[in-house]
Motif scaffolding. Sequence first.
Motif, mmCIF file in Angstrom:
data_model
loop_
_atom_site.group_PDB
_atom_site.id
_atom_site.type_symbol
_atom_site.label_atom_id
_atom_site.label_comp_id
_atom_site.label_asym_id
_atom_site.label_seq_id
_atom_site.Cartn_x
_atom_site.Cartn_y
_atom_site.Cartn_z
ATOM 1 N N GLY A 196 -8.868 22.554 -2.755
ATOM 2 C CA GLY A 196 -9.202 21.696 -3.888
ATOM 3 C C GLY A 196 -9.349 22.529 -5.137
ATOM 4 O O GLY A 196 -10.455 22.763 -5.621
ATOM 5 N N LEU A 197 -8.230 23.029 -5.631
ATOM 6 C CA LEU A 197 -8.214 24.030 -6.702
ATOM 7 C C LEU A 197 -7.697 23.477 -8.015
ATOM 8 O O LEU A 197 -7.013 24.155 -8.774
ATOM 9 C CB LEU A 197 -7.375 25.228 -6.249
ATOM 10 N N GLY A 198 -8.042 22.238 -8.293
ATOM 11 C CA GLY A 198 -7.623 21.650 -9.556
ATOM 12 C C GLY A 198 -6.330 20.871 -9.438
ATOM 13 O O GLY A 198 -5.756 20.718 -8.350
ATOM 14 N N VAL A 199 -5.863 20.370 -10.585
ATOM 15 C CA VAL A 199 -4.687 19.510 -10.618
ATOM 16 C C VAL A 199 -3.760 19.917 -11.760
ATOM 17 O O VAL A 199 -4.156 20.641 -12.679
ATOM 18 C CB VAL A 199 -5.080 18.025 -10.781
ATOM 19 N N VAL A 200 -2.543 19.420 -11.683
ATOM 20 C CA VAL A 200 -1.555 19.586 -12.752
ATOM 21 C C VAL A 200 -0.960 18.214 -13.054
ATOM 22 O O VAL A 200 -0.893 17.356 -12.177
ATOM 23 C CB VAL A 200 -0.440 20.582 -12.357
ATOM 24 N N PRO A 201 -0.541 17.967 -14.294
ATOM 25 C CA PRO A 201 0.025 16.657 -14.622
ATOM 26 C C PRO A 201 1.350 16.429 -13.897
ATOM 27 O O PRO A 201 2.190 17.327 -13.819
ATOM 28 C CB PRO A 201 0.224 16.731 -16.139
ATOM 29 N N ALA A 202 1.510 15.225 -13.361
ATOM 30 C CA ALA A 202 2.734 14.874 -12.627
ATOM 31 C C ALA A 202 3.795 14.403 -13.616
ATOM 32 O O ALA A 202 4.127 13.220 -13.702
ATOM 33 C CB ALA A 202 2.430 13.797 -11.587
ATOM 34 N N THR A 203 4.346 15.353 -14.369
ATOM 35 C CA THR A 203 5.289 15.011 -15.445
ATOM 36 C C THR A 203 6.579 15.819 -15.372
ATOM 37 O O THR A 203 7.325 15.874 -16.357
ATOM 38 C CB THR A 203 4.636 15.251 -16.819
ATOM 39 N N ALA A 204 6.877 16.430 -14.239
ATOM 40 C CA ALA A 204 8.095 17.244 -14.136
ATOM 41 C C ALA A 204 9.341 16.427 -14.464
ATOM 42 O O ALA A 204 10.307 16.949 -15.032
ATOM 43 C CB ALA A 204 8.199 17.837 -12.734
ATOM 44 N N PHE A 205 9.316 15.137 -14.144
ATOM 45 C CA PHE A 205 10.490 14.282 -14.383
ATOM 46 C C PHE A 205 10.727 14.031 -15.872
ATOM 47 O O PHE A 205 11.774 13.492 -16.251
ATOM 48 C CB PHE A 205 10.333 12.952 -13.634
ATOM 49 N N LEU A 206 9.782 14.422 -16.723
ATOM 50 C CA LEU A 206 9.922 14.204 -18.167
ATOM 51 C C LEU A 206 10.438 15.438 -18.899
ATOM 52 O O LEU A 206 10.586 15.412 -20.123
ATOM 53 C CB LEU A 206 8.577 13.797 -18.770
ATOM 54 N N LYS A 207 10.705 16.506 -18.175
ATOM 55 C CA LYS A 207 11.046 17.786 -18.799
ATOM 56 C C LYS A 207 12.202 17.679 -19.778
ATOM 57 O O LYS A 207 12.167 18.261 -20.869
ATOM 58 C CB LYS A 207 11.376 18.809 -17.711
ATOM 59 N N ASP A 208 13.238 16.936 -19.435
ATOM 60 C CA ASP A 208 14.418 16.823 -20.299
ATOM 61 C C ASP A 208 14.501 15.465 -20.988
ATOM 62 O O ASP A 208 15.566 15.063 -21.465
ATOM 63 C CB ASP A 208 15.684 17.049 -19.463
ATOM 64 N N SER A 209 13.393 14.756 -21.057
ATOM 65 C CA SER A 209 13.410 13.393 -21.607
ATOM 66 C C SER A 209 13.444 13.363 -23.123
ATOM 67 O O SER A 209 13.858 12.366 -23.716
ATOM 68 C CB SER A 209 12.168 12.627 -21.122
ATOM 69 N N GLY A 210 12.976 14.421 -23.755
ATOM 70 C CA GLY A 210 12.858 14.413 -25.211
ATOM 71 C C GLY A 210 11.476 14.018 -25.687
ATOM 72 O O GLY A 210 11.191 14.097 -26.888
ATOM 73 N N LEU A 211 10.606 13.586 -24.775
ATOM 74 C CA LEU A 211 9.235 13.272 -25.164
ATOM 75 C C LEU A 211 8.471 14.550 -25.463
ATOM 76 O O LEU A 211 8.725 15.602 -24.885
ATOM 77 C CB LEU A 211 8.529 12.497 -24.046
ATOM 78 N N GLU A 212 7.493 14.428 -26.349
ATOM 79 C CA GLU A 212 6.700 15.581 -26.746
ATOM 80 C C GLU A 212 5.616 15.855 -25.703
ATOM 81 O O GLU A 212 4.715 15.035 -25.490
ATOM 82 C CB GLU A 212 6.061 15.311 -28.109
ATOM 83 N N LEU A 213 5.706 17.017 -25.060
ATOM 84 C CA LEU A 213 4.712 17.447 -24.084
ATOM 85 C C LEU A 213 3.981 18.667 -24.621
ATOM 86 O O LEU A 213 4.519 19.423 -25.429
ATOM 87 C CB LEU A 213 5.375 17.802 -22.750
ATOM 88 N N ASP A 214 2.748 18.873 -24.146
ATOM 89 C CA ASP A 214 2.067 20.103 -24.525
ATOM 90 C C ASP A 214 2.509 21.221 -23.589
ATOM 91 O O ASP A 214 3.262 20.988 -22.637
ATOM 92 C CB ASP A 214 0.549 19.905 -24.547
ATOM 93 N N PRO A 215 2.104 22.458 -23.821
ATOM 94 C CA PRO A 215 2.607 23.585 -23.006
ATOM 95 C C PRO A 215 2.324 23.461 -21.513
ATOM 96 O O PRO A 215 3.052 24.016 -20.690
ATOM 97 C CB PRO A 215 1.875 24.798 -23.609
ATOM 98 N N VAL A 216 1.274 22.734 -21.142
ATOM 99 C CA VAL A 216 0.938 22.597 -19.726
ATOM 100 C C VAL A 216 1.740 21.485 -19.061
ATOM 101 O O VAL A 216 1.935 21.480 -17.847
ATOM 102 C CB VAL A 216 -0.578 22.336 -19.557
ATOM 103 N N GLY A 217 2.224 20.533 -19.863
ATOM 104 C CA GLY A 217 2.980 19.417 -19.328
ATOM 105 C C GLY A 217 2.336 18.066 -19.539
ATOM 106 O O GLY A 217 2.857 17.039 -19.084
#
Length: 574
Positions: free
Chosen positions: A404-425
């Motif tokens: 249970g070492l934390g979480v990451v945003p489930a946004t890998a599918f948005l990588k090439d979408s053109g939406l603005e993401l922050d450096p972490v995702g």
Amino acid sequence: MSKLHRTNDVGSTATSSHPESAKKRDKVNEAMKEETSSKAVNATPEEASLQTFKIKKVDLNENEMKTLKLDDETEIVVVRTSDKLHAIGSKCPHYGGPLGKGSICDGKVRCPWHGASFSLETGDVEDYPSIDGIAKFPIEETSDHFIIKGNLKDLRTTGVVKPLSKEDKSSNLKVIIVGGGAAGFACADTLRKEGFKGKVTLITRECHLPYDRPKLSKAMSVSPSNIILKPEEYYKNADIEVMKLVDVTGVNIKKMTIQLSNGDDLEYTHLVLATGASPRRITFPGSNLQNVFYLRCPEDANTIASASKGKNVIIAGASFIGMESAAFLIKDAASVTVVERDGAPYRRILGDKVGMRVKELHEENGVKFKLETTIMECKGNGGLLEEVVLSDGSCLKADVLLLGLGVVPATAFLKDSGLELDPVGYVNVDEHLQTSEPSIYAAGDIANFPLTLHSESSPQRTSIGHWSLAMAHGRTAAFNIMGKNRPMKTVPFFWTQIFGKSIRYAGYASTFDDVIIRGSLADLKFVAYYCSGEKVLAVATLMADPVAAAFANLLSERKTLTKAEVLSLPPSLD
């Protein structure tokens, strides 16, 4: 607000922190305003079955409430505000919290348990985690009595469900919600309760309808069917299409389509991204052995609970998932040891003093701790976990390991979408939960949003993984899809439950320089005030209701509590 004593007004006009202008937003929503009905309809008792109850009048000051008995089985809460008397149901629809022991503010009552807030005028939900509103009844007063009208069925009903709109097949509006968690459900639910008549599709990668995810680490053996937020019938009645076991693999902003894992493309007029967070997965020698687990879904929780019976369990991480899981598993496991790299559980959120007292509570119930160390290696035999090696050189016998070492945003599918993401995702959004593309919203754990809690003129951009806040995000997105121009305004409120004790937390303190404790940590009856400079940013309470609810109400009014005011309070809570 007597529980918090004096407050000072704070606040100024809210401003958008996202470059998309209000004009652009209005253009996106203009076409759909004519196709939606924004009028909320409140459920009321049927006139034909009304009964009259006459109960002895009690003194009530302004913004005071009392729970009164109508008969041996029926209670009601009577509230006096500045200009009106109200009669409401006595229990919060979320988990039955006693509303009469909550907090009143600005025409709303807030539950002392989990922070749900309701309008005294309409009974409608004002803040989550409750999905349904509260019953409200006509009340009059004479010199000696309160006279309340209602029927016993409604008076004993915990929650009131607003009527749901249905899809109008002639509408061209298509809202697709990606994610079946708190934000996704709340968005779909709000759209239908507020009269939206376009098509609503909810897509989830899981095999379940949306469920109460915080239960997974508190009651790990729970059946998924017992924690669903609404049954199948609800989605049918609301014309909400639920697509299960489907992933979204891409978003085409220009074509306004999403790509699905089953090969289909779906068109949208408005898209809500609410995919939540995924457990942070780490790789080290032996991390692929059998019985090394992460906790995300009911199947994970059930499997971990079953595998832990009579076994030696190691839990990596002493935050909320790790500590709640330890509290649940210790009753059936041979042993439970929590491994934490920091010097105290919850240090970043609750601080050393509270964290170490909760550690002691775990230890009193048999849980062991290894602090200031990490797991370096897992060793096994025949592919099955047998022990873990720690960074301090020690080895622990291990049949089960929960990471249970934390979480990451489930946004890998948005990588090439053109939406603005922050450096972490995380997805950057404005105060209306709109992304850099006006037809697309992001809500819940993946949203990097401007929090105006402590300063409306200088909002703090952040992402917060709280269940109730995710629901508020979903609701805000729904309102703005319908063209209502509602900025995000809520107070973060969460709770953790261990060994029959519930710590409630209201506010937000990403950093703090002092923690003032009132009450007794030893007796597990306290209020912890988290301060930055002279301002109290958040409180954590145990056996001190309704302090957390009252503090949440204070923040909702954009008022502040100062460190000096806290220091002037008596040290005891009695």
